[in-house]
Design an enzyme around this catalytic site. Structure first.
Site, PDB file in Angstrom:
ATOM      1  N   HIS A   1       4.799   8.511 -13.620  1.00 22.79           N
ATOM      2  CA  HIS A   1       3.982   7.419 -14.157  1.00 22.79           C
ATOM      3  C   HIS A   1       3.877   7.694 -15.656  1.00 22.79           C
ATOM      4  CE1 HIS A   1       2.980   6.472 -10.030  1.00 22.79           C
ATOM      5  NE2 HIS A   1       2.370   7.623  -9.861  1.00 22.79           N
TER       6      HIS A   1
ATOM      7  N   GLN B   1       0.648   7.668 -17.892  1.00 24.99           N
ATOM      8  CA  GLN B   1      -0.372   8.687 -17.706  1.00 24.99           C
ATOM      9  C   GLN B   1      -0.207   9.870 -18.662  1.00 24.99           C
ATOM     10  OE1 GLN B   1      -0.783   9.642 -13.509  1.00 24.99           O
ATOM     11  NE2 GLN B   1      -0.973   7.483 -12.955  1.00 24.99           N
TER      12      GLN B   1
ATOM     13  N   ARG C   1      -9.080   9.587 -11.051  1.00 25.07           N
ATOM     14  CA  ARG C   1      -8.573   8.219 -10.956  1.00 25.07           C
ATOM     15  C   ARG C   1      -9.399   7.257 -11.811  1.00 25.07           C
ATOM     16  NH1 ARG C   1      -7.903   4.277  -5.697  1.00 25.07           N
ATOM     17  NH2 ARG C   1     -10.159   4.213  -5.909  1.00 25.07           N
TER      18      ARG C   1
ATOM     19  N   TYR D   1       3.606   0.437 -11.681  1.00 30.47           N
ATOM     20  CA  TYR D   1       2.714  -0.541 -11.057  1.00 30.47           C
ATOM     21  C   TYR D   1       1.754  -1.221 -12.025  1.00 30.47           C
ATOM     22  CZ  TYR D   1      -0.324   3.632 -10.915  1.00 30.47           C
ATOM     23  OH  TYR D   1      -1.032   4.763 -11.234  1.00 30.47           O
TER      24      TYR D   1
ATOM     25  N   HIS E   1       3.042   0.854  -3.178  1.00 29.31           N
ATOM     26  CA  HIS E   1       2.238   1.917  -3.769  1.00 29.31           C
ATOM     27  C   HIS E   1       1.759   2.912  -2.725  1.00 29.31           C
ATOM     28  CE1 HIS E   1      -1.413   3.936  -5.241  1.00 29.31           C
ATOM     29  NE2 HIS E   1      -0.789   3.935  -6.403  1.00 29.31           N
TER      30      HIS E   1
ATOM     31  N   ARG F   1      -2.797   2.220   1.208  1.00 30.76           N
ATOM     32  CA  ARG F   1      -4.049   1.656   0.699  1.00 30.76           C
ATOM     33  C   ARG F   1      -3.817   0.344  -0.040  1.00 30.76           C
ATOM     34  NH1 ARG F   1      -5.553   4.435  -3.334  1.00 30.76           N
ATOM     35  NH2 ARG F   1      -3.976   6.086  -3.415  1.00 30.76           N
TER      36      ARG F   1
ATOM     37  N   GLU G   1      -1.602  11.858  -0.013  1.00 31.79           N
ATOM     38  CA  GLU G   1      -1.876  12.769  -1.133  1.00 31.79           C
ATOM     39  C   GLU G   1      -3.251  13.411  -0.983  1.00 31.79           C
ATOM     40  OE1 GLU G   1      -1.999  12.817  -6.045  1.00 31.79           O
ATOM     41  OE2 GLU G   1      -1.635  10.936  -4.977  1.00 31.79           O
TER      42      GLU G   1
ATOM     43  N   HIS H   1       4.456  13.163  -2.290  1.00 37.38           N
ATOM     44  CA  HIS H   1       3.369  14.126  -2.077  1.00 37.38           C
ATOM     45  C   HIS H   1       3.341  14.683  -0.650  1.00 37.38           C
ATOM     46  CE1 HIS H   1       1.883  13.292  -6.029  1.00 37.38           C
ATOM     47  NE2 HIS H   1       1.571  12.046  -5.749  1.00 37.38           N
TER      48      HIS H   1
ATOM     49  N   ASP I   1       5.183  13.133 -11.936  1.00 35.37           N
ATOM     50  CA  ASP I   1       4.021  12.328 -11.574  1.00 35.37           C
ATOM     51  C   ASP I   1       3.151  11.963 -12.776  1.00 35.37           C
ATOM     52  OD1 ASP I   1       2.161  10.935 -10.119  1.00 35.37           O
ATOM     53  OD2 ASP I   1       1.489  12.605  -8.915  1.00 35.37           O
TER      54      ASP I   1
END
Length: 438
Positions: free
Chosen positions: A65, A68, A89, A128, A210, A213, A240, A274, A325
């Protein structure tokens, strides 16, 4: 010697990784498209000689990502008490709300360039954050990743990600609204628009849901079936954290990985990211059906996710890949070594990923097993022809500096374990994408 086609350039280093060992006198021929057409001895002198260098296939970073990277150095103090994935998060969502195209471009270029310095030549970008204006569904941030990869000169597999719910049965909230996929039809329309913008020399796409969830089982199955029809890789975050497992059991009566094992017609093109909380029996079933597990040890350690339980699992090294990640630290050799180290700590024994005949690596050779996961098996996960120095593969290569302090005293026999277990990005002297060096 293996030869096929005409080489536009021939290179030779002091040592070359042939898949089994480092060897001298190996010349690599690369054609005008950037693919390898010759590996072995040659009669004519090479066009370029790399003195005091060793050549390996470039690393394949299966899960990133890039945005990040903007969180590095943040969230590492805990005045309110112990943090968790969930408190991290919230900090990530705060960054998401501040992203605009220029900021995303700058962060992505920064991350991708740092990856190349670490020996990474291919990145799977699990993307995303799609919209500047989620109400308009503008998809304005998607093209930015393609542009950033071109600017950094890295091979990109854009894993375009479907994200419709903020939790199982819950609406999107706050920064999550920028991830919004309204429905499958509109999502595929954008997928096809992006596909038309790719640079075929160094860019491709894959399909991602994703997580359990963020998409329903029905949506996940539909996405996967279409990925199979199109011959594309399919990626998904799986187990995860503990709450993800608890929520899935409450909603569906099944753990996420077990649900995927039952839901999908095949796991051959599936990479589960993960699997930190996965039950060994579910993991064994997933691997046995052809699935790949992508480990991200530095991020999993940074977030306190936990350690994968391999106590009753089929051999993982034949189905393992690595990712950076969150990009809290981009140092790919450390991803490899910490996968082994955390298992040593958990199991109180050395040589967990020690290779086997079934994994295609020599029994007992941990460094070779880890290198295969960080190159060849990662390329398989992303569906790209790279990760090996072999005819037909892209000439995506990494140079090691044989005079680097961390490699001092290394012999051809000790160089690979010395690099994997004792060195880092400072030992990487350069990388090539399609034969173009940087």
């Amino acid at each position: 010697m293996t030869t096929e086609g005409e080489a536009a350039q021939v290179i030779e280093a002091e040592l070359t990784w042939t898949g089994e060992r480092f060897e001298r006198g190996v010349r690599i021929g690369i054609d005008s498209t950037g693919r390898i057409v010759h590996v072995g001895p040659g009669d004519s002198p090479p066009d370029r000689v790399f003195l005091r260098r060793a050549i390996l296939p470039g690393f394949v970073n299966v899960h990133s990502h890039a945005f990040q990277r903007g969180l590095r150095g943040l969230g590492e103090s805990f005045p309110a008490g112990a943090g968790s994935f969930w408190t991290w998060r919230e900090a990530m969502y705060s960054l998401v709300e501040r992203l605009d195209p220029d900021t995303l471009f700058d962060l992505s270029v920064q991350a991708f360039r740092e990856m190349r310095l670490s020996g990474i030549t291919t990145v799977g970008e699990f993307h995303y954050v799609h919209h500047v204006d989620p109400e308009a569904m503008d998809w304005a941030l998607d093209q930015v990743l393609l542009d950033a990869a071109c600017a950094a000169g890295i091979r990109l597999v854009l894993l375009q990600t479907f994200y419709r719910t903020g939790g199982i049965g819950e609406p999107l909230r706050g920064g999550q609204r920028r991830f919004r996929s309204e429905d499958l039809a509109g999502w595929w329309e954008q997928f096809d628009r992006l596909s038309a913008q790719l640079d075929p020399q160094c860019q491709s796409m894959g399909v991602a849901a994703h997580s359990i969830r963020a998409a329903t089982p029905k949506e996940i199955r539909s996405l996967h079936e279409e990925s199979l029809r199109r011959g594309l890789p399919f990626h998904i975050h799986v187990e995860e954290v503990v709450k993800e497992v608890e929520d899935a059991v409450a909603a569906y009566g099944s753990r996420p990985l077990a649900l995927l094992n039952d839901l999908l017609s095949t796991q051959r093109n599936v990479t589960a990211i993960h699997c930190t909380q996965a039950a060994p029996s579910d993991l064994a079933g997933f691997i046995g059906a052809g699935g790949t597990v992508c480990l991200c040890p530095l991020t999993e350690g940074n977030l306190g996710d936990g350690i994968l339980d391999l106590s009753a699992t089929a051999v993982l090294e034949k189905s393992m890949a690595f990712g950076t990640d969150s990009n809290a630290r981009i140092a790919f050799p450390e991803e490899l070594r910490w996968a082994e180290y955390v298992q040593r700590l958990r199991q109180q024994r050395r040589g967990v990923f020690r290779g086997s005949e079934t994994s295609g690596t020599s029994a007992g050779d941990v460094s070779r097993s880890l290198l295969a996961a960080g190159t060849r098996l990662g390329a398989r996960s992303l569906g790209v022809a790279t990760g090996e120095i072999a005819i037909g593969q892209w000439a995506d290569l990494m140079l090691l500096d044989l005079d680097a302090p961390a490699l001092a005293g290394a012999t051809p026999e000790t160089l690979l374990p010395g690099f994997v277990f004792g060195a880092g990005p400072s030992a990487v002297a350069g990388t090539a994408i399609g034969g173009m060096w940087s």
